[in-house]
Design a protein around this motif. Sequence first.
Motif, short mmCIF file in Angstrom:
data_model
loop_
_atom_site.label_atom_id
_atom_site.label_comp_id
_atom_site.label_asym_id
_atom_site.label_seq_id
_atom_site.Cartn_x
_atom_site.Cartn_y
_atom_site.Cartn_z
N GLN A 145 0.84 -1.20 0.00
CA GLN A 145 0.00 0.00 0.00
C GLN A 145 0.88 1.26 0.00
O GLN A 145 0.62 2.21 -0.74
CB GLN A 145 -0.93 0.01 1.21
CG GLN A 145 -1.94 1.12 1.18
CD GLN A 145 -2.93 1.01 0.04
OE1 GLN A 145 -3.46 -0.05 -0.24
NE2 GLN A 145 -3.17 2.12 -0.63
N VAL A 146 1.92 1.28 0.82
CA VAL A 146 2.83 2.42 0.84
C VAL A 146 3.54 2.55 -0.51
O VAL A 146 3.69 3.65 -1.04
CB VAL A 146 3.84 2.32 2.00
CG1 VAL A 146 4.85 3.47 1.95
CG2 VAL A 146 3.11 2.31 3.34
N GLU A 147 3.95 1.42 -1.07
CA GLU A 147 4.59 1.42 -2.39
C GLU A 147 3.64 2.04 -3.43
O GLU A 147 4.07 2.86 -4.25
CB GLU A 147 4.93 -0.02 -2.79
CG GLU A 147 5.53 -0.16 -4.16
CD GLU A 147 5.66 -1.62 -4.58
OE1 GLU A 147 6.60 -1.92 -5.34
OE2 GLU A 147 4.82 -2.47 -4.17
N ALA A 148 2.37 1.69 -3.37
CA ALA A 148 1.38 2.26 -4.30
C ALA A 148 1.25 3.77 -4.10
O ALA A 148 1.18 4.52 -5.08
CB ALA A 148 0.03 1.57 -4.11
N TRP A 149 1.21 4.22 -2.86
CA TRP A 149 1.16 5.66 -2.58
C TRP A 149 2.39 6.35 -3.15
O TRP A 149 2.29 7.43 -3.74
CB TRP A 149 1.08 5.93 -1.08
CG TRP A 149 -0.29 5.82 -0.51
CD1 TRP A 149 -0.77 4.80 0.27
CD2 TRP A 149 -1.37 6.74 -0.65
NE1 TRP A 149 -2.08 5.03 0.61
CE2 TRP A 149 -2.47 6.23 0.07
CE3 TRP A 149 -1.51 7.95 -1.32
CZ2 TRP A 149 -3.69 6.88 0.14
CZ3 TRP A 149 -2.74 8.60 -1.25
CH2 TRP A 149 -3.80 8.07 -0.53
N MET A 150 3.57 5.73 -2.99
CA MET A 150 4.81 6.33 -3.50
C MET A 150 4.80 6.44 -5.02
O MET A 150 5.42 7.34 -5.57
CB MET A 150 6.03 5.52 -3.04
CG MET A 150 6.31 5.65 -1.56
SD MET A 150 7.74 4.66 -1.06
CE MET A 150 9.07 5.63 -1.79
N SER A 151 4.10 5.55 -5.69
CA SER A 151 4.05 5.61 -7.16
C SER A 151 3.27 6.83 -7.64
O SER A 151 3.41 7.25 -8.78
CB SER A 151 3.47 4.33 -7.75
OG SER A 151 2.09 4.25 -7.48
N GLN A 152 2.45 7.39 -6.76
CA GLN A 152 1.70 8.62 -7.07
C GLN A 152 2.40 9.85 -6.52
O GLN A 152 2.45 10.89 -7.17
CB GLN A 152 0.28 8.53 -6.47
CG GLN A 152 -0.52 7.37 -6.99
CD GLN A 152 -0.70 7.40 -8.49
OE1 GLN A 152 -1.10 8.41 -9.04
NE2 GLN A 152 -0.38 6.30 -9.15
N GLY A 153 2.91 9.75 -5.30
CA GLY A 153 3.59 10.86 -4.65
C GLY A 153 2.64 11.94 -4.17
O GLY A 153 1.44 11.90 -4.44
N PRO A 154 3.19 12.93 -3.45
CA PRO A 154 2.38 14.04 -2.98
C PRO A 154 2.00 14.95 -4.15
O PRO A 154 2.53 14.82 -5.25
CB PRO A 154 3.29 14.75 -1.98
CG PRO A 154 4.67 14.40 -2.39
CD PRO A 154 4.58 13.03 -3.00
N GLU A 155 1.11 15.88 -3.87
CA GLU A 155 0.53 16.73 -4.90
C GLU A 155 1.56 17.45 -5.78
O GLU A 155 1.38 17.53 -6.99
CB GLU A 155 -0.38 17.76 -4.23
CG GLU A 155 -1.14 18.62 -5.21
CD GLU A 155 -2.07 19.57 -4.50
OE1 GLU A 155 -2.31 20.65 -5.06
OE2 GLU A 155 -2.56 19.25 -3.40
N LEU A 156 2.63 17.96 -5.21
CA LEU A 156 3.61 18.74 -5.98
C LEU A 156 4.62 17.89 -6.74
O LEU A 156 5.40 18.41 -7.53
CB LEU A 156 4.36 19.71 -5.05
CG LEU A 156 3.50 20.76 -4.37
CD1 LEU A 156 4.33 21.58 -3.38
CD2 LEU A 156 2.83 21.66 -5.39
N SER A 157 4.62 16.60 -6.51
CA SER A 157 5.60 15.72 -7.17
C SER A 157 5.10 15.22 -8.52
O SER A 157 3.91 15.29 -8.83
CB SER A 157 5.91 14.52 -6.28
OG SER A 157 4.81 13.65 -6.21
N THR A 158 6.04 14.73 -9.30
CA THR A 158 5.75 14.03 -10.54
C THR A 158 6.62 12.78 -10.56
O THR A 158 7.83 12.88 -10.68
CB THR A 158 6.06 14.89 -11.78
OG1 THR A 158 5.37 16.12 -11.67
CG2 THR A 158 5.68 14.17 -13.05
N VAL A 159 6.00 11.62 -10.37
CA VAL A 159 6.75 10.36 -10.35
C VAL A 159 6.89 9.86 -11.78
O VAL A 159 5.90 9.57 -12.45
CB VAL A 159 6.06 9.32 -9.47
CG1 VAL A 159 6.78 7.97 -9.54
CG2 VAL A 159 5.97 9.81 -8.03
#
Length: 98
Positions: free
Chosen positions: A57-71
């Motif tokens: 689940q954390v890995e999935a969140w990291m694939s999106q990142g916070p609002e200002l990021s672009t993964v």
Amino acid sequence: MAQICLNVIVSGRVQGVWFRKFTQEKAQAYGVSGWVRNLSDGRVQALLCGEEKNVRQVEAWMSQGPELSTVAELVSQSTPWQDYAEFLIEADAQSASD
């Protein structure tokens, strides 16, 4: 439940956008331990350890990142279990091979 550790490397616009704090908050919310740090080449590296479903689940969140990021890319690989009491933001590292 299975316990796993993942070494995760994220590239894109992931530094200077609260990515490490975002990752720490998600990890803590899901009971995942380990660490996250900036790499000198502009990527972010994390070690996520815990129950497999929570780590994923954390890995999935990291694939999106916070609002200002672009993964642009997330690469994760299983690694041997490491026991951490909490999830920390570590000092910046020189490279992913440290």
